[in-house]
Design a protein around this motif. Sequence first.
Motif, short mmCIF file in Angstrom:
data_model
loop_
_atom_site.label_atom_id
_atom_site.label_comp_id
_atom_site.label_asym_id
_atom_site.label_seq_id
_atom_site.Cartn_x
_atom_site.Cartn_y
_atom_site.Cartn_z
N SER A 227 0.85 -1.19 0.00
CA SER A 227 0.00 0.00 0.00
C SER A 227 0.89 1.24 0.00
O SER A 227 1.95 1.24 0.61
CB SER A 227 -0.87 0.00 1.26
N GLN A 229 -0.01 3.78 1.51
CA GLN A 229 -0.22 4.31 2.87
C GLN A 229 0.20 3.25 3.89
O GLN A 229 -0.60 2.79 4.71
CB GLN A 229 -1.71 4.64 3.06
N GLN A 230 1.45 2.84 3.78
CA GLN A 230 1.85 1.68 4.56
C GLN A 230 1.78 1.91 6.07
O GLN A 230 1.37 1.03 6.83
CB GLN A 230 3.28 1.27 4.17
N GLU A 231 2.14 3.12 6.51
CA GLU A 231 2.13 3.39 7.95
C GLU A 231 0.71 3.29 8.50
O GLU A 231 0.47 2.68 9.54
CB GLU A 231 2.72 4.78 8.23
N GLN A 232 -0.23 3.89 7.75
CA GLN A 232 -1.64 3.82 8.17
C GLN A 232 -2.12 2.38 8.24
O GLN A 232 -2.81 1.97 9.16
CB GLN A 232 -2.53 4.59 7.17
N ILE A 272 -8.10 2.80 2.81
CA ILE A 272 -6.67 2.66 2.52
C ILE A 272 -6.51 2.01 1.15
O ILE A 272 -7.12 0.98 0.86
CB ILE A 272 -5.98 1.82 3.60
#
Lengths: 334, 277
Positions: A227, A229-232, A272
Amino acid sequence: MIELEALTKRFGAKTAVDNLSFQVKPGVVTGFLGPNGAGKSTTMRMMLDLDNPTSGTVRIDGKHYRDLSEPLKHIGALLDAKAMHGGRSAYNNLLCLAQSNRIPASRVGEVLDLVGLTAVAKKKSKGFSLGMGQRLGIAAALLGDPEILMFDEPVNGLDPEGILWIRNLMKGLAGEGRTVFVSSHLMSEMALTADHLIVIGQGKLLADMSMAEFIHQNSRSFVRLRSPQQEQLKDLLHAEGIAAAALPDSGALEVDGVASEQLGELAARHGIVLHELSPQRASLEEAFMRMTADSVEYQAHAPGAPAAGVGGQAGPADAPAWGAGAEATSKGGR
Amino acid sequence: MTGPATLPDQPPEQDPPLPETRPHLGHALASEWTKMVSVRSTLWTLGALVLLVVGIGLLAVGETNDPTGFTNPPHTAAAVFGLLVGQVAVIVLGVLTVTSEYATGLIRTTLTAAPDRARVLTAKYLVFAAVAFTVVSASVAVVGIASMIAVDSPQAHQTAGEWLAALTGCLYITLLGVLGLAIGAVVRHSAGAIAVMLGLVTLPPVVGGMLTMWDSLTPLGNLIIRYNAPVAIMQMFGLPTSEVGGLPGNWAQLALIVAVAGAAVAGSYAVVGRRDV
């Protein structure tokens, strides 16, 4: 039938084979699997009475090896393809073995024919290729028409044709109701040949089960997620109590034991974006590496260490040096 | 190579089961005989031995024919010059009989087929000793008979006792080979075993001589000079040997090599019997 009972071999302080008990049954190909240095060859040498066990016993058809009057008629073994005198012809190499077990000389021609070496029967065996040497060793194992056959790493260094030949040979021999015991450090090879598996690591028994059971228990399925938005995504999975391992180089996450549908829906609910959502199945090779790596880890670290992210790479990297493992063992012993 | 396709159709089980009876030493002997005659090193070592003994022996016979420079050894003495070199070939063959199996890994195959290690060793000793003794004494006989035919001198002689002494010498050389085989079985290494044997055969005359430089060590030095392989062989073939007086009899020399080789053979049984292969 081969029976091992609490077989142990120590070389000085090092325990090469540790309290090994199992049975090798007729009619199936039994794979004997372990990483290099796990004690496979030592175990096989003890089975053949070449090495003396520190303790424990091996029985071949209920007898000690030394009590077999003509062992080649009970058990044939390929230990090392080069274990022939290179200056002697293929025929003579087999003839001197046959004579020591009252096997008629005509049988030598038969087994040479069986392995396809008739054309080079009179040639010195030192000129043989690896594959031909392997065939000669197998001819020696088949010489006494034994009910038990043992092969130590028979496919090492062979070309694909040779590997296929040996694989079919072993299956054919087991199909005739013989006991076939074959060692390897390659899970992928065993997966194609063996019906039953015995896995050892550092001389200890790790698994003794049918191939089907092994696959069922050990093939790990996981989902790979990628993704922007890997941290999310990480936070979300953490909040949901789902363990995710990050792959160091590709930026992907791997999740064990949660269905891909569930993960996709979860990401959608939280908006996400996913670039990849793919169910994966770890290979048996990985399963085997995880199993043997775990056996090592069990000695070195506290239990409950996080599961290795990618079995394949994690196994050997996490394996401690021998010294550390030995220390842990000896402490436990006191 | 048609193995892969044909195998499943032709299971070896279709053959009648091989009869099983308890094998005895005879089968081990047959096996060791096949090993002995099927490698080139046997031909090389024994060929070298025959060439040395017969070749040098016949040259010696030719020289002996000149009646002026001839003392009075028996006819078979002409063989001794070749034997002093040729004994090395016997020793090498003895060593290789066992170490070649360790070098190639064949020993594992051998012991898997015949787990009675003592029987395997016994067969090796017997086959080697029979082959070596036969070839050594045949070579000596050829030289002796050639000398009897060629040398026409009133001093030339060969009594029954001298034939027996020559045969004792052949046995002595055979036992040197047996000692080599025993050492080979223990050290498992061709070069190592041959080096030990060459030291045993060549060093004593030198060491004995060096020891006589000291008064206190002279008795020991003289003992070594009297009891060693070259001296024993020359003595058994009726050649004058050293200036040191009071040479032991042939039987004493033979008893010594029997004791030494016997101890090494016993040691080889003990070591090989229980060692991991």
